[in-house]
Structures are given as structure tokens and as C-alpha cells.
Design an enzyme around this catalytic site. Sequence first.
Site, PDB file in Angstrom:
ATOM      1  N   ASP A 180      16.492   4.766  -5.319  1.00  0.00           N
ATOM      2  CA  ASP A 180      16.969   3.392  -5.509  1.00  0.00           C
ATOM      3  C   ASP A 180      16.904   2.959  -6.965  1.00  0.00           C
ATOM      4  OD1 ASP A 180      14.087   3.494  -5.105  1.00  0.00           O
ATOM      5  OD2 ASP A 180      14.094   1.297  -5.097  1.00  0.00           O
ATOM      6  N   GLU A 247      11.369   2.390  -4.050  1.00  0.00           N
ATOM      7  CA  GLU A 247      10.267   2.337  -5.008  1.00  0.00           C
ATOM      8  C   GLU A 247      10.250   1.012  -5.755  1.00  0.00           C
ATOM      9  OE1 GLU A 247       8.017   2.657  -8.713  1.00  0.00           O
ATOM     10  OE2 GLU A 247      10.149   2.245  -8.532  1.00  0.00           O
TER      11      GLU A 247
END
Length: 592
Positions: A180, A247
Site C-alpha cells: 500500500d 502498513e
Amino acid sequence: MLKATTVEKEPLLPSTTISKPSDRKFRRPLLYTGLLLLLSSYYALLILPQFTDLGPWLGQKHHDYSTNYCPQADVLVPEVNGELWNSLTATIGTASFKSRAVEWLGGAVRVPTESFDDLGPVGKDRRWDVFAPFHEYLLGTYPLVHTTLNLTKVNTYGLLYVWQGSDASLKPVLLAGHQDVVPVDPTTVDKWTHPPFSGYFDGERVWGRGSSDDKSGLIGILSGVETLLEKNFQPTRSVVLAFGFDEEVSGRQGAQRLSEALLDLYGKDGFALIVDEGSGFSEQYGSVVALPGIAEKGYIDVRVEVTAAGGHSSIPPEHTSIGILSSLLVEYEANPYEVHLSRKDPLYSGLQCVSEHARDVPADLRRIIKRSASSDKALHALEKEVLKNPTYRSLVGTTQAIDLIQGGVKANALPERAWAVVNHRISVASSVEEVQAHDAKLLESLAAKFNLTYNAFGATLSEPGAPSSGTLTLSDAFGTALHVAPVTPTGKDAAPYQLLSGTIKAAYNSHRSLQGTDTIVVSPGMMSGNTDTRYYWDLSKHIFRYNHANAASKNGLGNIHTVNESMDIDSFLEMIRFFITLILNADEVDNL
Ligand SMILES: *[C@@H]1O[C@H](CO)[C@@H](O)[C@H](O)[C@H]1NC(C)=O
Ligand SMILES: *[C@@H]1O[C@H](CO)[C@@H](O)[C@H](O)[C@H]1NC(C)=O
Ligand SMILES: CC(=O)N[C@H]1CO[C@H](CO)[C@@H](O)[C@@H]1O
């Protein structure tokens, strides 16, 4: 990045012991994702402040400065796989490999994978679906990886690749990264030199969100593995890859679930070492210093809530809940945490390394750092100087920042409830429990003064059952408290640290055709934020947040989390070289 806070010295050591929070607290589902402030950061920091005040320490005699407090590993070049490594080294230097690297990274940037603070569970919130095309991209780009490694998808979008080694008795290596990226603020799109999801290559840099954080790491690892497979390398030691997908918003759906799967597969301490995103190398006092992150601070958001009787405000009490809360918050800011530089602090080890090995450290500074290893007086003098730097001060100590406040609903009604949230980043020398005890103690006398029933983190601190005019409650605001990470061993006999250090030197030298051990210094570094490794503590004692990015290049690390994020292609190629060297080195040592 961690925000620096202004802190003054004021002794306030915690003395009460209160109930220990269960670990479950920070594993609970996210309650208020929107308010989560666990921003992760890419950097490990080592900033030496300007020293001005060391006069009294000049000219001190009778001290032995010869001890080397930061022994450097030798350059570690693959031997068993030496020929293969030489051939790979040559390959990475070719123009055609560079074109492939540009495509690999640019293509990954062109598949937007933004993660948002308010995302619901996977399967319910459709915004997670962006990871499916990203997986398609990886499948198409790395055919050998996908025909050779075993891929398990954990919680739909977590990627867990196992490259099975021939010797199952060797603990595997875990390479981690995240899929991400932080969202692009739509109002800033026109401020980008090249559009944020263009993956545009301008001849020098690949542009776009994630080009640096952290698609360079993830794509760097996969590119390294694919390249090794193209040369028919078969590992002896298993290599495991774990790529989370949230994350940037806490890792609860990605890395946390991956960690459970990894623990099932390999057990506690099942990995020889873990390398996740983190810092690279940069210039410090005339020398190039690599700073693998070996520690992370802890975290807690403390909710301070006051309740009091409501009613019409035409006949008010002396203090409303808002007035009382204000006093409590003033008390906080009047009593910042005491900050001390300890010899056990990873930042102190960093000072030792720089003083030992960096070329242009002023002699007086070098001397006081060396002296501080055995003299408490020198340590205090050093501390005094070092902590003048607000960033350093924030990294060493426990910080506090009042970041949220709310209370009252109407101008003519007494507020029945007022609350605030104090954000703490916890010193590696402290703990969640110590911070809870400290805060509880801090407000104790005010709780009594305002005649409040006082509850702190589940324990009643006021006289049980006594009548009161209201309540004061301290709690973990969002259930997101995070313990201080275990510090990774870095001594001479810490084989994984030595392996990493030797690998860093080999990759650095080979990328520049240099010889020698002193071309780059390796020093323990300290993260200013957290990475997915917050969920991996049980998997290995040897966790490094490091990706070998070249922050010393003229373009630096490339604007992560903001406009104009980009990745220097030469730095990216060096990262691939690093990952390849690491896999080959880990494959032929038997002391991990
Ligand atoms: C982005 O980079 C360009 C130069 O390439 C610069 O002019 C612009 O100010 C940068 N934008 C920001 C917000 O830094
Ligand atoms: C605290 O408040 C309660 C309830 O109003 C009252 O009965 C009690 O006397 C107060 N105690 C003190 C010490 O003011
Ligand atoms: C690429 C791949 O899927 N390889 C193996 C994964 O693991 C299973 C079971 O151990 C094998 O049958 C696959 O060949």
C-alpha cells in the site's frame, strides 16, 4: 516523521504501579481508525547536533581512547556462489537491466494501491479491491517467482511467498515490504512535476506515489528473486517474502495476519533475520553511514476524560468539566517527561559509531563521545549538548502532545463530559506501563483537588466508594498502545547484524567498484516511526529496518508521503543488488 516537541527538564519519575494492560489491547479491532496517528516513517535517524559547550572537556588527560566501540564487519562477498554473484553484478550494471528495472518499478507505481485510515474490513470495504490488479501486475511481471515460489494469500491481499531451500534445518530469511501507499491528496495533483501514478521515467528518476515508499522495497526484492531465478539459483536456506497491504494505516489486516500465518509455519524465533523497509545510507561528518533500524519507540494515546454534573449554566459550579480538563492539560504541559541519554540507547551507539569512524568529526566532539563510554560526567555533558537538538530529544525521550479535545454541546448547558487525547511516543528505555503510571501519578493531586473519582487504566486511584463531584478517567484511547520494540542485538557476536553489515558493504562497494571495509560505515540506527515489523517481534530477535536506499545521492530519499515522490533509478538498482547479495550471503553462512 515524528514531530519534535519542545521539552523542558522537570523531574517526574513514575512511582505508582498500576494494572498492566493486556497485550490484547493493541490487538483489538481498530475502533477509531480515522484518528489513528501511527504514521510510519521511512527514516532511521542519526543527527548530530552542533556542539558548542564542550570547552570544559578539552584537554582532559589520562584517558584511553583506543577502544573501538563500533567494530566494523568485513566486506562479505558470496564465495560458494561467487561466480553467480559476479555474473549478477555485471548484469545489474547493464543498460538492458536498467530498462527492465525502470519498467518493473514504473509499472508498479501505475497500479494505485492507496490505503485509507477509515477502511473497513477486507471483503466489506470495496476500496481494498485495488490490490487485486496489483497482484495481477506482479504475476505478469515476475513469471519465475510465480512458478517457483509458493504463494499464499493471507486475508485475501497479504502476500506470503515461500522459496523453499534444500536444507530445511536452516532458519529461513524473511524479507518484508508493503504493497500500500499513502493516498495522494487530490488538491495537490497539479503540483506534481509528473502525475502521481504515472510511473514516469525522466532518464534519472521514476516518479509517483510509492516509487520510494515502499514499492521500491517490494519491487526491489521481487526483482532480485526473479533475477536470481533467471540464473537458475536454488537456495539452500529458505527465503520467505511477506508483503502487507495496510502498513500505512496500522498493519492490522495485513502484517498482523501475515505474522500469524508465519508463526504457524515457522514458530517462535523461526527466522534467522528479518529485513523490512527502513533507512538507507547517508553522509554524516564526511563519511557515508548506513543506519539499519534496530529499535522502534512505543506508542500510546491516553484519553483524559472528565465528567461532572450537568445543568443550566445560569447557576454554575466553580469549575465545569471543561475547566477541570483544562487544568489537567496545563499540568501535562508543565511537566514534560524527563529525557536522558543512556549508554543503552541505540542513538548512543550511533554516536559511538560516528565518532569512531566518520572522517570529519571534530576532535573535541570525538573525544567527549569516547570519554562518555566510561565517564558519567562526560556522558552528562554529552547528553546536555545532544538534547539541545529537538529532534534528537524527541527520539531519545518519551514525548507528549495533546492532539485532540472535545467537550460541551451547547452554550447555555453545563458540559457533562470533556475529554482530550494525549499522544505519547515512548522512549526505548521506558515502557507502556511506565507511561501509564507516570500519567496516572501526574494527575493524582488535581483529581483530589477537584473532588473526582479517579480511574486510571482500569485501576481506581481515589478512595473507593467515596462521594465525589465527578469522575476523571484515563484510558488507552483507541486500544492502539504499542510496546517498545525489542532492540536487535548488534554486538560482534550477533551473527545476523554482522551478516547484514558485511552485505551492506559488499553491495555498496560493488555498485561503485570500490575496495575496502571503510568505504561505508554501518551503525545501529533508530526508527522515528513504526513499520510492519511491529507484528513480527515473535518471529525473530534479529529485525532490521533497512533497504539500502541511497539518501546521500543528490536526490535524497525522494519526498516520501508528499508531492513529487520519486525514486532515483541508480539507487533502486543498488537496492536490487543489496537484496541479491543478502540472499546469497545468507545462503552460505551457517552461523545464523
Ligand atoms: C515538484 O518538483 C518541481 C520541480 O521538478 C518543483 O518545481 C515543485 O515546486 C515541486 N513541488 C513541490 C510541492 O515540492
Ligand atoms: C465531594 O463531592 C461530594 C458530592 O458532592 C461531597 O459529598 C463531598 O463532600 C465532596 N468532598 C470534598 C472533599 O469536597
Ligand atoms: C509453485 C508452487 O506452487 N510450488 C509448490 C507449493 O507447495 C505445494 C505443496 O507443498 C507444491 O505441490 C507446489 O508444487
